[in-house]
Design a protein around this motif. Structure first.
Motif, PDB file in Angstrom:
ATOM      1  N   SER A  14      29.403  14.731  57.773  1.00 24.92           N
ATOM      2  CA  SER A  14      30.587  14.090  57.210  1.00 24.92           C
ATOM      3  C   SER A  14      30.381  12.573  57.229  1.00 24.92           C
ATOM      4  O   SER A  14      29.479  12.061  57.883  1.00 24.92           O
ATOM      5  CB  SER A  14      31.835  14.480  58.007  1.00 24.92           C
ATOM      6  N   LYS A  15      31.209  11.876  56.483  1.00 21.79           N
ATOM      7  CA  LYS A  15      31.156  10.412  56.368  1.00 21.79           C
ATOM      8  C   LYS A  15      29.869   9.926  55.703  1.00 21.79           C
ATOM      9  O   LYS A  15      29.427   8.805  55.924  1.00 21.79           O
ATOM     10  CB  LYS A  15      31.323   9.729  57.741  1.00 21.79           C
ATOM     11  N   GLY A  17      29.552   9.769  52.369  1.00 26.05           N
ATOM     12  CA  GLY A  17      29.921   9.127  51.112  1.00 26.05           C
ATOM     13  C   GLY A  17      30.035  10.072  49.928  1.00 26.05           C
ATOM     14  O   GLY A  17      30.075   9.632  48.776  1.00 26.05           O
ATOM     15  N   THR A  20      33.404   9.547  47.954  1.00 31.70           N
ATOM     16  CA  THR A  20      33.359   8.242  47.291  1.00 31.70           C
ATOM     17  C   THR A  20      32.449   8.303  46.074  1.00 31.70           C
ATOM     18  O   THR A  20      32.786   7.798  45.000  1.00 31.70           O
ATOM     19  CB  THR A  20      32.873   7.154  48.266  1.00 31.70           C
ATOM     20  N   ASP A  65      40.440  14.813  50.294  1.00 29.49           N
ATOM     21  CA  ASP A  65      39.406  14.694  49.263  1.00 29.49           C
ATOM     22  C   ASP A  65      39.922  15.142  47.903  1.00 29.49           C
ATOM     23  O   ASP A  65      39.632  14.522  46.878  1.00 29.49           O
ATOM     24  CB  ASP A  65      38.171  15.517  49.626  1.00 29.49           C
TER      25      ASP A  65
END
Length: 95
Positions: A14-15, A17, A20, A65
């Motif tokens: 996770s994290k 991107g 994004t 999300d």
């Protein structure tokens, strides 16, 4: 000429991107190709049950999300929660 384009985004943690990137990709495609219909699909592993979630009150929860994909311009957003053994069934059901 019209044709479907399928893009998958994944990462091992996770994290990284992923969301994004998806947001930016949706915005780019919508800006460049004005007659594009985008379906965004969010997958989450589940150990208990499998479901396909399309209800706006669940998709549009602030900060999720799915809400970010919708705000970026996706025309339809779907959240799939599935056990590994149910993925083939879910894929058939989505077609």
């Amino acid at each position: 000429m019209k044709f479907p384009l399928v893009v998958g985004v994944g990462a091992s943690k996770s994290k990284a991107g992923k969301t994004t990137f998806i947001e930016n990709f949706i915005r780019f495609v919508k800006k460049k190709y004005d007659k594009t219909f985008i379906i965004a699909l969010k997958y989450s592993k589940s150990s208990l049950y499998s479901s396909i979630i399309t209800e706006p009150f669940l998709i549009e929860v602030e900060g999720k999300d799915t809400e970010r994909m919708k705000k970026a311009g996706a025309d339809f957003v779907c959240w799939v929660r599935a056990r590994k053994e149910d993925l083939e069934y879910i894929a058939i059901k989505l077609n």
